[in-house]
Design an enzyme around this catalytic site. Structure first.
Site, PDB file in Angstrom:
ATOM      1  N   TYR A 120       1.667  -9.668  -3.631  1.00 51.03           N
ATOM      2  CA  TYR A 120       1.318  -8.863  -2.568  1.00 51.03           C
ATOM      3  C   TYR A 120      -0.401  -9.155  -2.540  1.00 51.03           C
ATOM      4  CZ  TYR A 120      -0.155  -5.931   1.204  1.00 51.03           C
ATOM      5  OH  TYR A 120      -0.916  -5.284   2.017  1.00 51.03           O
TER       6      TYR A 120
ATOM      7  N   ASP B  77       6.940   0.104  -3.993  1.00 53.98           N
ATOM      8  CA  ASP B  77       5.557  -0.664  -4.216  1.00 53.98           C
ATOM      9  C   ASP B  77       4.553  -0.239  -5.033  1.00 53.98           C
ATOM     10  OD1 ASP B  77       6.725  -2.495  -2.476  1.00 53.98           O
ATOM     11  OD2 ASP B  77       5.724  -1.925  -0.553  1.00 53.98           O
TER      12      ASP B  77
ATOM     13  N   HIS C  59      -6.201  18.456  -3.340  1.00 52.19           N
ATOM     14  CA  HIS C  59      -5.128  19.568  -2.952  1.00 52.19           C
ATOM     15  C   HIS C  59      -4.559  19.277  -1.492  1.00 52.19           C
ATOM     16  CE1 HIS C  59      -7.682  22.718  -5.503  1.00 52.19           C
ATOM     17  NE2 HIS C  59      -6.737  21.838  -6.302  1.00 52.19           N
TER      18      HIS C  59
END
Length: 232
Positions: free
Chosen positions: A229, A135, A112
């Site tokens: 990456y 990304d 939450h």
């Protein structure tokens, strides 16, 4: 079914998953994604139609490997003799539905967290205006339908929204974020990231209208981050 019915190797897989889920729960308060007993992490047990999830209503400083709850993919608790008196999270049916209908998913997280939940309260997707969003999410963070806790309605909304999306996060309307990943660690990362971008985009909108990133650039950034990456 009882865990004692499993082979030694299968029992070891369950034990490792319980350890991992217990450890990853500590990341939620660390990144200020939860308060009190809210939120949960679950992870599929490799090679088995089982998953491990947090017990309901237990505070984070009381969580341990021993009180992680094992369930089957219908959300039914498995007798393991360890957490015998503990009920699984109230979100268990949602997690179970995701695992049944998205076999590529190995971890599910619900929080939450403040800013992501604020977007969910408005029923508004987070627009893709940051390269880190391209990304990680491959576009905007979508909104899922309103659903009541207690059955698999939330799970149906998660699957309906994310099945055709590159995003590992969904903002369930009037509720909060749910994230998925190849394992629980990836789902926790997505939960951290969705709160970060929710906060940043909210702040940006106080200064003016954020600039959308062209779709071709979003696609290029997403491909690079997902496939190039980091360490391979």
């Amino acid at each position: 079914m009882k865990l004692t019915d499993l082979t030694a190797a299968q029992q070891e897989a369950v034990a490792r998953t319980r350890e991992n889920v217990a450890r990853l729960h500590a990341e939620l308060p660390r990144w200020e994604l939860v308060v009190w007993t809210a939120g949960n992490v679950s992870e599929r047990v490799p090679g088995l139609d089982l998953f491990v999830i947090k017990p309901s209503g237990v505070s984070y400083d009381e969580l341990s490997t021993d009180n992680m709850v094992v369930c089957d993919l219908d959300g039914v608790k498995i007798d393991d003799g360890t957490a015998a008196e503990l009920s699984p999270s109230s979100d268990t049916a949602a997690h179970a539905y995701v695992y049944r209908h998205m076999p590529q998913v190995g971890g599910v997280v619900h929080t939450h967290s403040t800013y992501a939940t604020a977007w969910a309260a408005r029923g508004e997707e987070i627009p893709c205006v940051l390269t880190m969003m391209a990304d990680e999410f491959g576009g905007p963070v979508p909104v899922g339908p309103f659903a009541i806790i207690g059955d698999d309605s939330i799970g149906r909304g998660i699957v309906q929204t994310l099945r055709e999306s590159r995003s590992p996060a969904v903002l369930m309307k009037n509720h909060g974020p749910f994230t998925i990943g190849k394992d629980a660690r990836a789902a926790v990362k997505a939960a951290v990231m969705v709160e970060e971008v929710a906060r940043t985009v909210h702040i940006s909108r106080q200064l003016g209208e954020p600039l959308a990133i062209p779709q071709a650039a979003v696609d290029s950034l997403y491909d690079r981050y997902q496939n190039v990456y980091g360490q391979r």
